[in-house]
Design a protein around this motif. Structure first.
Motif, PDB file in Angstrom:
ATOM      1  N   LYS A   1       0.849  -1.188   0.000  1.00 38.18           N
ATOM      2  CA  LYS A   1       0.000   0.000   0.000  1.00 38.18           C
ATOM      3  C   LYS A   1       0.888   1.243   0.000  1.00 38.18           C
ATOM      4  CE  LYS A   1      -3.899  -2.154   2.216  1.00 38.18           C
ATOM      5  NZ  LYS A   1      -4.907  -2.096   3.267  1.00 38.18           N
ATOM      6  N   VAL A   2       0.546   2.207  -0.867  1.00 37.39           N
ATOM      7  CA  VAL A   2       1.320   3.432  -0.981  1.00 37.39           C
ATOM      8  C   VAL A   2       0.387   4.633  -1.040  1.00 37.39           C
ATOM      9  CG1 VAL A   2       3.308   2.388  -2.142  1.00 37.39           C
ATOM     10  CG2 VAL A   2       1.415   3.260  -3.502  1.00 37.39           C
ATOM     11  N   GLN A   3       0.942   5.776  -0.693  1.00 32.62           N
ATOM     12  CA  GLN A   3       0.263   7.049  -0.872  1.00 32.62           C
ATOM     13  C   GLN A   3       1.187   7.887  -1.740  1.00 32.62           C
ATOM     14  OE1 GLN A   3      -0.699   9.182   2.703  1.00 32.62           O
ATOM     15  NE2 GLN A   3      -1.876  10.706   1.610  1.00 32.62           N
ATOM     16  N   LEU A   4       0.630   8.544  -2.749  1.00 35.89           N
ATOM     17  CA  LEU A   4       1.483   9.312  -3.641  1.00 35.89           C
ATOM     18  C   LEU A   4       0.847  10.630  -4.027  1.00 35.89           C
ATOM     19  CD1 LEU A   4       0.256   8.733  -6.760  1.00 35.89           C
ATOM     20  CD2 LEU A   4       1.357   6.569  -6.308  1.00 35.89           C
ATOM     21  N   THR A   5       1.740  11.551  -4.394  1.00 30.80           N
ATOM     22  CA  THR A   5       1.349  12.854  -4.919  1.00 30.80           C
ATOM     23  C   THR A   5       1.806  12.873  -6.363  1.00 30.80           C
ATOM     24  OG1 THR A   5       1.695  13.850  -2.749  1.00 30.80           O
ATOM     25  CG2 THR A   5       1.614  15.348  -4.636  1.00 30.80           C
ATOM     26  N   PHE A   6       0.918  13.314  -7.268  1.00 29.84           N
ATOM     27  CA  PHE A   6       1.260  13.312  -8.682  1.00 29.84           C
ATOM     28  C   PHE A   6       0.639  14.513  -9.382  1.00 29.84           C
ATOM     29  CE2 PHE A   6      -2.815  11.271  -8.525  1.00 29.84           C
ATOM     30  CZ  PHE A   6      -3.463  11.666  -9.684  1.00 29.84           C
ATOM     31  N   ALA A   7       1.153  14.811 -10.559  1.00 30.37           N
ATOM     32  CA  ALA A   7       0.599  15.848 -11.428  1.00 30.37           C
ATOM     33  C   ALA A   7       0.574  15.297 -12.846  1.00 30.37           C
ATOM     34  CB  ALA A   7       1.438  17.114 -11.368  1.00 30.37           C
ATOM     35  N   ILE A   8      -0.379  15.737 -13.631  1.00 27.04           N
ATOM     36  CA  ILE A   8      -0.465  15.315 -15.029  1.00 27.04           C
ATOM     37  C   ILE A   8       0.499  16.170 -15.839  1.00 27.04           C
ATOM     38  CG2 ILE A   8      -1.956  15.028 -17.040  1.00 27.04           C
ATOM     39  CD1 ILE A   8      -2.635  13.177 -14.668  1.00 27.04           C
ATOM     40  N   LYS A   9       1.457  15.517 -16.475  1.00 27.60           N
ATOM     41  CA  LYS A   9       2.455  16.190 -17.311  1.00 27.60           C
ATOM     42  C   LYS A   9       2.584  15.417 -18.608  1.00 27.60           C
ATOM     43  CE  LYS A   9       5.085  17.820 -13.355  1.00 27.60           C
ATOM     44  NZ  LYS A   9       6.352  17.761 -12.627  1.00 27.60           N
ATOM     45  N   GLY A  10       2.312  16.066 -19.702  1.00 25.69           N
ATOM     46  CA  GLY A  10       2.411  15.393 -20.996  1.00 25.69           C
ATOM     47  C   GLY A  10       1.457  14.219 -21.115  1.00 25.69           C
ATOM     48  N   GLY A  11       0.318  14.305 -20.453  1.00 22.86           N
ATOM     49  CA  GLY A  11      -0.672  13.239 -20.515  1.00 22.86           C
ATOM     50  C   GLY A  11      -0.401  12.065 -19.588  1.00 22.86           C
TER      51      GLY A  11
END
Length: 83
Positions: free
Chosen positions: A62-72
């Motif tokens: 199990k993980v928690q992550l922060t992400f952003a959409i970049k280049g699709g």
């Protein structure tokens, strides 16, 4: 003249809308070392950038992550393993 200024402002700010970071969590269901991606239980693929090593990650973890959409692509900026 005002409609042209408004349109220019909208076009200038439009790319910024995709740069906002989002958080999610889930269970890893697949890891692709070749593509530097992980797939979570939500069925989505997340790209791991340089600096986030996948060597410590395991399927069913199990993980928690922060992400952003970049280049699709959903590019991870921060990842923590849940205990």
């Amino acid at each position: 003249m005002k409609p042209q200024i408004l349109m220019a402002a909208i076009l200038a700010l439009a790319p910024m809308g995709t740069a906002f970071a989002t958080q999610t969590s889930g269970t890893i269901t697949a890891i692709s070392k070749r593509a530097d991606t992980i797939t979570l239980s939500d069925g989505k693929n997340y790209t791991l950038p340089e600096g986030i090593e996948d060597t410590n990650l395991r399927v069913v973890e199990k993980v928690q992550l922060t992400f952003a959409i970049k280049g699709g692509k959903a590019v991870v900026s921060h990842l923590t393993q849940e205990k």
